[in-house]
Design a protein around this motif. Structure first.
Motif: not given
Lengths: 190, 181
Positions: B119-132
């Motif tokens: 869960a942390a991988l998915l969330e923290a990794g994706l949080d580094r990206l802009t929404p698009r």
């Protein structure tokens, strides 16, 4: 290819999105560059990790969650039906336009017909005994309309012209020969 | 379930209700998973899934063609999740505050650790990206949509979407590299 492809190109190559010409060039480079092959491998590994992490949590009770969502969707739709204003869409419907066109056309026909009738009929004929009589007398120009007393104007002079209107009015210009001044008498009947 | 149609519609209301139920049943898990991948946590995914279905079903007349309806629903879901991510980004929230649902008591310690890590991988990794970027990555690499379809979903050109995908992969890989021993 002497230079290494940019990170972004390698990232796209890992997923197969590079346009074919660039893909060929990068593939050619990868044949002889172990470093870039490792980079591509790292991109693929990170994406595999992302895929593994993005499955639904194993502890998730899907049946309960789905039932809850379905119930909330039903409630949301029901609430939406209740608060949705029950009114016609903005603007006129086709039937409104038809009605407006019919009313406008009718009014136009009535107006044109009225105007034409008025033109054809001309001024109303005076009732018997109410004719307008214009006379040149010694006192001047006299106007007699029905039982009205005669009106006299332009005393002692002859008018240049005289006109009587259908409603009993009279108009006559008089010329003073000495001064050249023109006086117009305009008498309205009441 | 409250009656949603007008009282005079009789069978029509029942038919419409049955169509709605079938539509929800057919697409609920797919849409939930799509939104979960986009937003990275169960609670938000649940709310946004409900919102997407309600938006879609309020225009039920557009759901006659099954294939088009599925596509249209996916677009609504993507846009709903993107709006949520943009609002979240404006508020400056990080995903770690609202991560995945807490692990239940019956999981053993190893499973709990694995679950939390994923869960942390998915969330923290994706949080580094802009929404698009995030949407492009999820749609391309997790939903396996072709780049052209991702571009259509995100309402942008193919070159732009390739740029979003490349940026997202580079950022996510850097994050992934830092996590490795």
């Amino acid at each position: 290819m002497r230079n290494h492809p940019a990170d972004k190109e390698l990232a796209l190559h890992a997923g197969g999105e590079l346009p074919w010409l660039r893909r060929l060039a990068v593939a050619w480079h990868l044949r002889s560059c172990a470093g870039c092959r490792r980079e591509i491998g790292r991109f693929r590994e990170s994406l595999e990790a992302l895929r593994a992490a993005s499955a639904l949590p194993p502890d998730l009770d899907w049946a309960s969650l789905a039932a809850e969502m379905k119930a909330n969707i039903h409630l949301g739709l029901a609430a939406g039906e209740l608060v949705r204003p029950n009114r016609e869409p903005d603007g006129l419907r086709p039937s409104d336009w038809r009605a407006a066109a019919i009313v406008t056309a009718t009014l136009a026909i009535v107006a044109v017909a009225g105007w034409m009738l008025q033109r054809r009929a001309g001024p109303p004929a005076p009732a018997p005994g109410t004719e307008v009589v214009l006379r040149q007398t010694e006192d001047g120009l006299s106007v007699k309309w029905g039982r009205n007393d005669a009106a006299v104007f332009g005393a002692g002079k002859a008018p240049v012209a005289a006109a009587v209107s259908w409603d009993g009015g009279a108009r006559a210009p008089f010329l003073d020969e000495e001064t050249g001044q023109v006086t117009i008498y305009d008498v309205a009947a009441q | 379930m409250p009656e949603t149609g007008s009282p005079g519609t009789g069978m029509g209301t029942d038919t419409r209700q049955a169509e709605r139920d079938a539509f929800v049943e057919a697409h609920l898990k797919r849409i939930f998973l799509l939104i979960y991948r986009l937003v990275g946590n169960v609670a938000d995914a649940q709310d946004l899934t409900q919102e997407a279905f309600i938006k879609a079903l309020q225009r039920q007349e557009q759901l006659r063609d099954a294939e088009k309806a599925a596509h249209w629903l996916s677009r609504i879901a993507t846009n709903t999740a993107l709006d949520h991510l943009r609002k979240k980004a404006r508020r400056g929230e990080t995903g770690l505050e609202g991560m995945a649902a807490p692990a239940p008591e019956e999981m053993n310690p190893e499973q709990r650790v694995l679950h939390a890590e994923r869960a942390a991988l998915l969330e923290a990794g994706l949080d580094r990206l802009t929404p698009r970027e995030r949407a492009a990555l999820v749609l391309r690499d997790l939903e396996d949509l072709p780049a052209g379809e991702v571009a259509r979903r995100l309402n942008c050109g193919k070159a732009t979407v390739r740029s979003h995908i490349a940026n997202a992969r580079v950022k996510f890989r850097k994050y992934w590299d830092r996590r490795q021993p």
